[in-house]
Design a protein around this motif. Structure first.
Motif, mmCIF file in Angstrom:
data_model
loop_
_atom_site.group_PDB
_atom_site.id
_atom_site.type_symbol
_atom_site.label_atom_id
_atom_site.label_comp_id
_atom_site.label_asym_id
_atom_site.label_seq_id
_atom_site.Cartn_x
_atom_site.Cartn_y
_atom_site.Cartn_z
ATOM 1 N N ARG A 134 29.187 -27.012 -27.823
ATOM 2 C CA ARG A 134 28.714 -28.349 -28.167
ATOM 3 C C ARG A 134 29.907 -29.282 -28.367
ATOM 4 O O ARG A 134 30.853 -28.965 -29.079
ATOM 5 N N GLY A 135 29.869 -30.429 -27.710
ATOM 6 C CA GLY A 135 30.967 -31.386 -27.772
ATOM 7 C C GLY A 135 31.904 -31.301 -26.586
ATOM 8 O O GLY A 135 32.745 -32.187 -26.372
ATOM 9 N N LEU A 136 31.769 -30.210 -25.799
ATOM 10 C CA LEU A 136 32.628 -30.022 -24.630
ATOM 11 C C LEU A 136 31.855 -30.199 -23.324
ATOM 12 O O LEU A 136 32.404 -29.985 -22.247
ATOM 13 N N GLU A 137 30.600 -30.624 -23.418
ATOM 14 C CA GLU A 137 29.739 -30.632 -22.239
ATOM 15 C C GLU A 137 30.199 -31.576 -21.133
ATOM 16 O O GLU A 137 29.847 -31.401 -19.959
ATOM 17 N N HIS A 138 31.008 -32.590 -21.479
ATOM 18 C CA HIS A 138 31.437 -33.561 -20.468
ATOM 19 C C HIS A 138 32.847 -33.272 -19.928
ATOM 20 O O HIS A 138 33.375 -34.063 -19.138
ATOM 21 N N ARG A 139 33.427 -32.171 -20.331
ATOM 22 C CA ARG A 139 34.766 -31.825 -19.841
ATOM 23 C C ARG A 139 34.675 -31.045 -18.530
ATOM 24 O O ARG A 139 33.671 -30.396 -18.230
ATOM 25 N N TYR A 140 35.787 -31.114 -17.782
ATOM 26 C CA TYR A 140 35.914 -30.316 -16.565
ATOM 27 C C TYR A 140 36.585 -28.981 -16.914
ATOM 28 O O TYR A 140 37.281 -28.870 -17.939
ATOM 29 N N PRO A 141 36.406 -27.946 -16.081
ATOM 30 C CA PRO A 141 36.999 -26.631 -16.381
ATOM 31 C C PRO A 141 38.487 -26.672 -16.682
ATOM 32 O O PRO A 141 38.953 -25.955 -17.577
ATOM 33 N N HIS A 142 39.258 -27.507 -15.966
ATOM 34 C CA HIS A 142 40.706 -27.524 -16.195
ATOM 35 C C HIS A 142 41.076 -28.107 -17.546
ATOM 36 O O HIS A 142 42.224 -27.984 -17.995
ATOM 37 N N GLU A 143 40.117 -28.733 -18.218
ATOM 38 C CA GLU A 143 40.360 -29.304 -19.546
ATOM 39 C C GLU A 143 40.001 -28.330 -20.663
ATOM 40 O O GLU A 143 40.077 -28.686 -21.839
ATOM 41 N N LEU A 144 39.627 -27.088 -20.294
ATOM 42 C CA LEU A 144 39.195 -26.083 -21.273
ATOM 43 C C LEU A 144 40.220 -24.962 -21.387
ATOM 44 O O LEU A 144 40.966 -24.679 -20.447
ATOM 45 N N SER A 145 40.213 -24.299 -22.529
ATOM 46 C CA SER A 145 41.028 -23.101 -22.698
ATOM 47 C C SER A 145 40.371 -21.935 -21.959
ATOM 48 O O SER A 145 39.220 -22.029 -21.509
ATOM 49 N N GLY A 146 41.097 -20.824 -21.851
ATOM 50 C CA GLY A 146 40.529 -19.653 -21.186
ATOM 51 C C GLY A 146 39.276 -19.160 -21.873
ATOM 52 O O GLY A 146 38.287 -18.798 -21.222
ATOM 53 N N GLY A 147 39.290 -19.137 -23.200
ATOM 54 C CA GLY A 147 38.103 -18.694 -23.931
ATOM 55 C C GLY A 147 36.921 -19.619 -23.724
ATOM 56 O O GLY A 147 35.774 -19.168 -23.598
ATOM 57 N N GLN A 148 37.188 -20.933 -23.677
ATOM 58 C CA GLN A 148 36.104 -21.892 -23.443
ATOM 59 C C GLN A 148 35.547 -21.756 -22.034
ATOM 60 O O GLN A 148 34.328 -21.848 -21.828
ATOM 61 N N GLN A 149 36.429 -21.539 -21.060
ATOM 62 C CA GLN A 149 35.954 -21.329 -19.690
ATOM 63 C C GLN A 149 35.052 -20.087 -19.608
ATOM 64 O O GLN A 149 34.043 -20.094 -18.906
ATOM 65 N N GLN A 150 35.440 -19.051 -20.328
ATOM 66 C CA GLN A 150 34.609 -17.851 -20.321
ATOM 67 C C GLN A 150 33.231 -18.133 -20.914
ATOM 68 O O GLN A 150 32.214 -17.637 -20.429
ATOM 69 N N ARG A 151 33.188 -18.937 -21.961
ATOM 70 C CA ARG A 151 31.898 -19.282 -22.572
ATOM 71 C C ARG A 151 31.014 -20.050 -21.594
ATOM 72 O O ARG A 151 29.801 -19.863 -21.560
#
Length: 369
Positions: A134-151
């Motif tokens: 929640r709160g990351l829904e508008h980000r692109y994959p490259h803007e996420l950490s590895g753990g967030q990408q896995q989620r």
């Protein structure tokens, strides 16, 4: 996990074999069942066949023998090959395979085009909350950490409400601390959603922390299929004993209904005849050091591991064993010691030690023939 008696399995593998080359099976005669809500780990070294099994379940590989059924429906056999997209399986790969041009919410909703927009939004909203995105829904994959990408990858797989979720070494790209946190979070998520899952890993700690049952594979064959506790404490082969934790193997002989060895007596758990030669599996946490002047055993090395010290010990015969002591129990190399053995489970193997599929099944400590 307590599986309901008589419950129909979600997945059944019945004697499946796969071969990439004629007469060279990658996996051979594998039989497994997975029940609703169960987490199964396929555990083994590289090249043992665990990913091949996962790909066969997903429908990416044909099987040359046996059958695969999902929820009672035959999906793979020599003559049947149901396409992957018709198997209702979710998949999370090592690389996560996110779409780089889509935001998080669009990645999660990717497979939901058959639903109305309100239905898609409801599912995505639920999964954003469940996976902590929640709160990351508008980000692109490259803007996420590895753990967030896995989620995100997990959320996308769960959005389709699969009958089975397949995870191929999903923590391999994460640093150790992040991997540990993600294991806990994933386990909680699978339990909360009552998702049936199969996890492929080469890490026995990962398998033990996640799984209801573990299938240990070696060279394409199933060595043991059991609970994590049974796999660790009561391994059925030397390969399993050594692969799931450090193990030493001590020569012994059955005498008067006990097994006598260089480090003491053990119960004759298999009721073998007097005079039978055996090998006793012993783990470092079964052996404790007692500094004793004039004793014939002595400390060769100490390895500090934070919460414990692991000591390498040479016995009078020259054989090497290991002892796990608390991090505050510090003894100098060369100290003469006696051993106190407290083995809660006695595991016996035939003598000489049968081949375990590893170059050195006892870390160099297999008894002489």
């Amino acid at each position: 996990m307590d599986l309901a008696a008589g419950q129909s399995p979600v997945l059944e593998l019945r004697g499946i074999s796969c071969a990439y080359e004629p007469n060279r099976p990658a996996v051979e005669q594998i039989t497994l069942t997975v029940h609703q809500g169960e987490i199964l780990c396929l555990l083994g070294p590289s090249g043992c066949g665990k990913t091949t099994i996962l790909r066969a379940i997903a429908g990416f590989e044909r099987i040359t023998d046996g059958s695969i059924s999902l929820s009672g429906r035959l999906v793979s056999s020599r003559d049947v090959m149901v396409p992957t997209e018709q198997r209702h399986i979710g998949m999370v790969f090592q690389e996560y395979a996110l779409f780089p041009h889509l935001r998080v919410e669009k990645n999660i909703a990717f497979g939901l085009s058959h639903l109305s927009r309100p239905q898609q939004k409801a599912i995505v909203d639920d999964l954003l909350t469940l996976t902590g995105l929640r709160g990351l829904e508008h980000r692109y994959p490259h803007e996420l950490s590895g753990g967030q990408q896995q989620r995100v990858a997990l959320a996308r797989a769960l959005a389709l409400r699969p009958v089975l979720l397949l995870l191929d070494e999903p923590f391999s790209n994460l640093d150790p601390d992040m991997a540990s946190r993600m294991r806990q979070d994933l386990h909680a998520l699978l339990r909360q959603t009552k998702t049936t899952a199969i996890l492929v890993t080469h890490d026995h700690d990962e398998a033990f922390s996640m799984a209801d049952r573990v299938a240990v594979l070696n060279r394409g064959r199933l060595e043991q299929f059991d609970t994590p506790e049974a796999i660790y404490h009561v391994p059925t082969t030397p390969f399993v004993a050594d692969f799931v934790g450090q193990a030493d193997f001590i020569s012994g002989v059955v005498t008067n209904d006990v097994v006598t060895s260089e480090i003491g007596e053990f119960p004759n758990t298999q009721h073998l005849a007097t005079g039978t030669s055996v090998v006793v599996m012993i783990r470092p946490d079964d052996i404790h050091i007692v500094p004793t002047k004039g004793a014939d055993a002595h400390i060769l090395a100490r390895q500090f591991k934070g919460s414990e010290n692991v000591y390498t010990i040479q016995l009078p015969s020259g054989q090497i064993v290991h002892s796990s002591e608390s991090s505050l129990s510090i003894y100098q190399v060369g100290t003469a010691i006696a051993l106190r053995v407290v083995a809660t489970h006695t595991v016996l193997f035939p003598q000489p030690l049968e081949s375990s599929g590893k170059k050195d099944p006892g870390h160099g400590n297999a008894p002489p023939p």
